[in-house]
Design a protein around this motif. Structure first.
Motif, short mmCIF file in Angstrom:
data_model
loop_
_atom_site.label_atom_id
_atom_site.label_comp_id
_atom_site.label_asym_id
_atom_site.label_seq_id
_atom_site.Cartn_x
_atom_site.Cartn_y
_atom_site.Cartn_z
N ARG A 14 19.31 18.29 44.17
CA ARG A 14 18.37 18.91 43.22
C ARG A 14 18.18 20.40 43.49
NH1 ARG A 14 15.82 14.35 44.99
NH2 ARG A 14 14.43 15.63 46.29
N GLY A 15 18.68 20.87 44.62
CA GLY A 15 18.52 22.27 44.98
C GLY A 15 17.36 22.52 45.91
N ASP A 16 16.69 21.46 46.40
CA ASP A 16 15.59 21.63 47.34
C ASP A 16 16.15 21.99 48.72
OD1 ASP A 16 13.88 20.85 45.29
OD2 ASP A 16 14.03 18.72 45.85
N VAL A 17 15.48 22.93 49.40
CA VAL A 17 15.91 23.34 50.73
C VAL A 17 15.46 22.28 51.74
CG1 VAL A 17 15.77 25.09 52.52
CG2 VAL A 17 15.80 25.77 50.12
N LEU A 18 16.42 21.69 52.41
CA LEU A 18 16.10 20.72 53.47
C LEU A 18 15.85 21.43 54.79
CD1 LEU A 18 18.86 18.06 52.64
CD2 LEU A 18 16.46 18.05 51.93
N ILE A 19 16.69 22.40 55.08
CA ILE A 19 16.57 23.17 56.32
C ILE A 19 17.36 24.45 56.15
CG2 ILE A 19 18.59 22.21 57.49
CD1 ILE A 19 16.87 22.00 60.01
N ALA A 88 30.69 21.88 62.21
CA ALA A 88 29.25 21.65 62.36
C ALA A 88 28.87 20.26 61.86
CB ALA A 88 28.47 22.72 61.61
N VAL A 89 29.45 19.83 60.75
CA VAL A 89 29.17 18.48 60.24
C VAL A 89 29.65 17.42 61.22
CG1 VAL A 89 29.74 16.84 58.41
CG2 VAL A 89 29.14 19.19 57.82
N ASN A 90 30.82 17.62 61.81
CA ASN A 90 31.30 16.67 62.82
C ASN A 90 30.36 16.62 64.02
OD1 ASN A 90 33.56 16.04 61.29
ND2 ASN A 90 34.84 17.60 62.25
N LEU A 91 29.81 17.76 64.39
CA LEU A 91 28.85 17.80 65.48
C LEU A 91 27.59 17.02 65.14
CD1 LEU A 91 27.77 18.95 68.20
CD2 LEU A 91 27.01 20.96 66.90
N PHE A 92 27.06 17.24 63.93
CA PHE A 92 25.86 16.52 63.51
C PHE A 92 26.12 15.01 63.47
CE2 PHE A 92 24.77 20.58 61.02
CZ PHE A 92 24.16 21.13 62.14
N LYS A 93 27.29 14.62 62.99
CA LYS A 93 27.62 13.19 62.94
C LYS A 93 27.66 12.59 64.34
CE LYS A 93 30.24 13.01 58.62
NZ LYS A 93 31.57 12.73 58.01
N ALA A 94 28.14 13.38 65.33
CA ALA A 94 28.19 12.88 66.70
C ALA A 94 26.78 12.61 67.24
CB ALA A 94 28.92 13.88 67.59
N TYR A 95 25.80 13.37 66.78
CA TYR A 95 24.42 13.19 67.22
C TYR A 95 23.68 12.14 66.38
CZ TYR A 95 24.01 16.95 70.66
OH TYR A 95 24.13 17.72 71.79
N PHE A 100 25.85 11.69 58.09
CA PHE A 100 25.37 13.01 57.71
C PHE A 100 25.03 12.98 56.24
CE2 PHE A 100 25.80 17.30 56.04
CZ PHE A 100 24.97 18.00 56.90
N ASP A 101 23.75 12.94 55.93
CA ASP A 101 23.27 12.95 54.56
C ASP A 101 21.85 13.48 54.56
OD1 ASP A 101 21.82 10.85 55.64
OD2 ASP A 101 23.03 9.31 54.66
N GLU A 102 21.19 13.43 53.41
CA GLU A 102 19.84 13.98 53.29
C GLU A 102 18.87 13.28 54.22
OE1 GLU A 102 16.41 14.71 49.85
OE2 GLU A 102 18.44 14.07 49.29
N ASP A 103 18.97 11.96 54.34
CA ASP A 103 18.06 11.22 55.22
C ASP A 103 18.26 11.61 56.68
OD1 ASP A 103 16.93 9.89 53.09
OD2 ASP A 103 18.32 8.19 53.21
N ALA A 104 19.52 11.77 57.08
CA ALA A 104 19.79 12.14 58.48
C ALA A 104 19.19 13.51 58.79
CB ALA A 104 21.29 12.13 58.74
N GLN A 139 19.03 15.50 73.78
CA GLN A 139 18.18 14.76 72.83
C GLN A 139 19.06 13.92 71.90
OE1 GLN A 139 15.63 17.25 70.50
NE2 GLN A 139 15.18 15.66 69.00
N GLU A 140 18.68 12.67 71.71
CA GLU A 140 19.42 11.79 70.83
C GLU A 140 18.88 11.90 69.41
OE1 GLU A 140 19.51 7.83 72.22
OE2 GLU A 140 20.65 8.29 74.03
N GLY A 141 19.80 11.88 68.45
CA GLY A 141 19.38 11.94 67.06
C GLY A 141 18.78 10.63 66.59
N VAL A 142 17.95 10.71 65.56
CA VAL A 142 17.39 9.51 64.94
C VAL A 142 18.44 8.92 64.02
CG1 VAL A 142 15.55 8.60 63.48
CG2 VAL A 142 15.08 10.47 65.08
N ARG A 143 18.84 7.69 64.31
CA ARG A 143 19.93 7.09 63.55
C ARG A 143 19.43 6.52 62.24
NH1 ARG A 143 22.70 2.77 67.14
NH2 ARG A 143 24.19 2.84 65.40
N SER A 144 20.31 6.56 61.26
CA SER A 144 20.02 5.91 59.98
C SER A 144 20.01 4.40 60.17
CB SER A 144 21.08 6.30 58.94
OG SER A 144 20.98 5.49 57.80
#
Length: 438
Positions: A14-19, A88-95, A100-104, A139-144
Motif C-alpha cells: 500500500r506504500g506504508d513505511v514499515l521501517i 540483505a534479504v538473505n541476512l534477514f531470512k537467516a535471522y 521475509f515479509d511484512e509480518d517478519a 539476538q534471535e529474530g521472532v519467527r513467523s
C-alpha cells in the motif's frame, strides 16, 4: 563508485513505511512521498527498477509483499545496490527463520535497525555475511508462526571471525575422513553453418568444490592455463613442460581466493569454506574442442515431401561416452506424417515444437550415428511461404571431458596437523546453446 545510499525504505504494497534508515543528510525525510506519488500511484512499478525524481535516484525491488527502496543523491553503482538488497534479504531470512515479509519486519523492528547499522556505514555497504554477524549480534529474530525452519545457532569463537581475514569458515571443524571433491563443469555454446563452418563458439565453465576438511587448511590449485604455467616457469627458473595450455577469459573467484597471491604468482590459493561452494567461473573463446559435429542434409521435394538426413559424429575420445543426447531437427508446421530410420537411439515427431526429436541414451566416442526420415507435408491452398529453416538444436552431457581442455595439474592441501586427504576430481561438459543451421 559503490552504492553511497542516502536512505533505505521498506514499504508494504500500500506504500506504508514499515521501517526506514537515513544514512546521509543530503535527502529529506519526504523522499518516500515522491516514490509513492511518481512510481506507485502511476502504476509504473513493473517498468523499470531505477527511476530519477528531483535529482535523486530510486532503486527498488519487490521481495514477497515488501518493497525495498534505496534513495541515492550522487552517481552510484546500480548493480552493487541491487546486490546489497539481495544479500540483505538473505541476512534477514537467516535471522527470521527463513521468512521475509511484512509480518517478519513488524515483528523484528529492533533487530532490523541493529542490522541496518552494521551492514551499511554512511551509505556504503559493509559485511553482510550471516555467519559473521550472528557471532556478535546474537539476538534471535521472532519467527513467523508459519515457518518450520529452525533458526541457526550462533557459532563460537567470535574474535577470530570478526577480526580475522577468514570470515567464511569457522574454527574447530573435525572430520573423520578428510576429503575434497572438485568438479569442473563446462557448457559449450556453438552456432555452425550448414556447410560446417563455425560462426560462433565459446565455453563457459565453473569449478565447484565440496570440502570436508578438519581445522583451517590452506589449499593450492594448479591448472593448465597459459599465464599460470608461464609464471611458474619464471619463478622456478626452468622451462615449462610441454603440453596444451589454455587462456582463461573473464575469470571471477569466490571471496576465499587470495587475489594478491593470484596476481603475483598466478596460483589459486585459498582457505575453503566448509561444504559446497563455487570456487571460480571462467570463459574460453579460443581452441575449443567441439564434442559433436552435426552434418545435416534437408531436401524439399516439391510442396508435399521432404527428405531429412542427419549425421552426428562424436569427436571426443573412444574411451569416453556422452549421456542423454537429444537432437531436435525442425520441420515445417504443416507436417502430416513421418517415417524414420536411425542407426542408434529412437526418434519421433513432436508436433508441439515442430521438430523431429532424436534421443540417444549413450553415445560412445569416435563413432557416428545417422537419421534418415521422409516427411510428408499437407498441401496448402494459396501462396506458398518459404520455410525459414530454424537451426538444429542439440543437448548432451559428456563426463570426464572438457571442451576447453582445462585440466587440474595438482590440488594440494596443507594443514598444521598434517593429516592425509583424499582428493576427487571430476569433469563434465554440457550443451549450452548448441545449434547447427540446416
Amino acid at each position: 563508485m559503490p552504492v553511497a545510499a542516502s536512505a533505505i525504505y521498506f514499504l508494504n504494497l500500500r506504500g506504508d513505511v514499515l521501517i526506514n534508515r537515513l544514512y546521509r543528510d543530503d535527502v529529506g525525510g519526504n523522499m518516500v512521498d515522491a516514490f509513492r506519488m511518481h512510481i506507485m500511484q502511476t502504476k509504473e512499478l513493473g517498468t523499470c527498477p531505477v527511476r530519477q525524481i528531483g535529482g535523486c535516484s530510486f532503486f527498488y525491488m519487490r521481495i514477497s509483499n515488501v518493497y525495498i527502496v534505496i534513495v541515492v543523491r550522487s552517481n552510484a553503482n546500480v548493480a552493487c545496490a541491487f546486490k546489497f538488497v539481495v544479500e540483505a534479504v538473505n541476512l534477514f531470512k537467516a535471522y527470521f527463520g527463513g521468512q521475509f515479509d511484512e509480518d517478519a519486519i513488524r515483528n523484528n523492528f529492533v533487530l532490523i535497525y541493529e542490522l541496518l547499522d552494521e551492514i551499511m556505514d554512511f551509505g556504503y555497504p559493509q559485511n553482510l555475511s550471516p555467519e559473521i554477524l550472528k557471532l556478535y549480534i546474537t539476538q534471535e529474530g521472532v519467527r513467523s508462526p508459519f515457518s518450520s525452519k529452525p533458526i541457526d545457532k550462533p557459532v563460537p569463537n567470535a574474535t577470530l571471525q570478526v577480526t580475522g581475514a577468514v570470515g567464511w569458515r569457522r574454527e574447530g571443524l573435525v572430520y573423520k575422513k578428510n576429503e575434497v571433491f572438485l568438479d569442473i563443469v563446462e557448457s559449450v555454446n556453438l552456432l555452425m553453418s550448414s556447410k560446417g563452418s563455425v560462426l560462433r563458439c565459446d565455453v563457459t565453465g565453473k569449478i565447484l568444490m565440496k570440502c570436508f576438511l578438519s581445522g583451517m587448511p590452506d589449499l593450492k590449485l594448479g591448472l593448465n592455463d597459459k599465464i599460470g604455467l608461464e609464471k611458474e616457469s619464471q619463478l622456478k627458473a626452468r622451462p615449462a613442460k610441454s603440453g596444451k595450455t589454455i587462456e582463461l577469459d573473464d575469470v571471477t573467484f569466490h571471496q576465499c581466493v587470495n587475489l594478491t597471491r593470484f596476481n603475483s604468482e598466478k596460483t589459486v590459493s585459498f582457505v575453503p569454506p566448509d561444504g559446497e561452494f563455487e570456487l571460480m567461473k571462467y570463459r574460453i573463446t579460443e581452441g575449443v574442442n567441439l564434442p559433436f559435429r552435426v552434418l545435416p542434409t534437408i531436401k524439399e521435394l516439391g510442396r508435399t515431401r521432404m527428405e531429412v538426413n542427419v549425421k552426428v559424429k562424436s569427436v571426443f575420445g573412444a574411451k569416453m561416452f556422452a549421456l542423454g543426447v537429444v537432437i531436435k531437427i525442425p520441420v515445417p508446421k504443416q507436417t502430416a506424417k513421418t517415417n524414420f530410420q536411425v542407426t542408434s537411439g529412437r526418434a519421433k515427431y513432436n508436433p508441439s515444437i515442430d521438430s523431429l526429436v532424436w534421443k540417444i541414451r549413450k553415445f560412445p566416442g569416435q563413432t557416428e550415428s545417422t537419421l534418415s526420415a521422409e516427411v510428408e507435408l499437407i498441401s496448402t491452398i494459396g501462396e506458398k511461404k518459404s520455410w525459414t529453416r530454424p537451426p538444429i538444436q542439440m543437448e548432451f552431457q559428456v563426463p570426464m571431458f572438457t571442451a576447453s581442455g582445462l585440466r587440474v595439474r595438482f590440488l594440494k592441501v596443507w594443514e598444521k596437523s598434517g593429516y592425509n586427504t583424499v582428493e576427487w576430481v571430476r569433469y563434465i561438459t554440457k550443451a549450452g546453446s548448441y545449434e547447427v543451421r540446416c
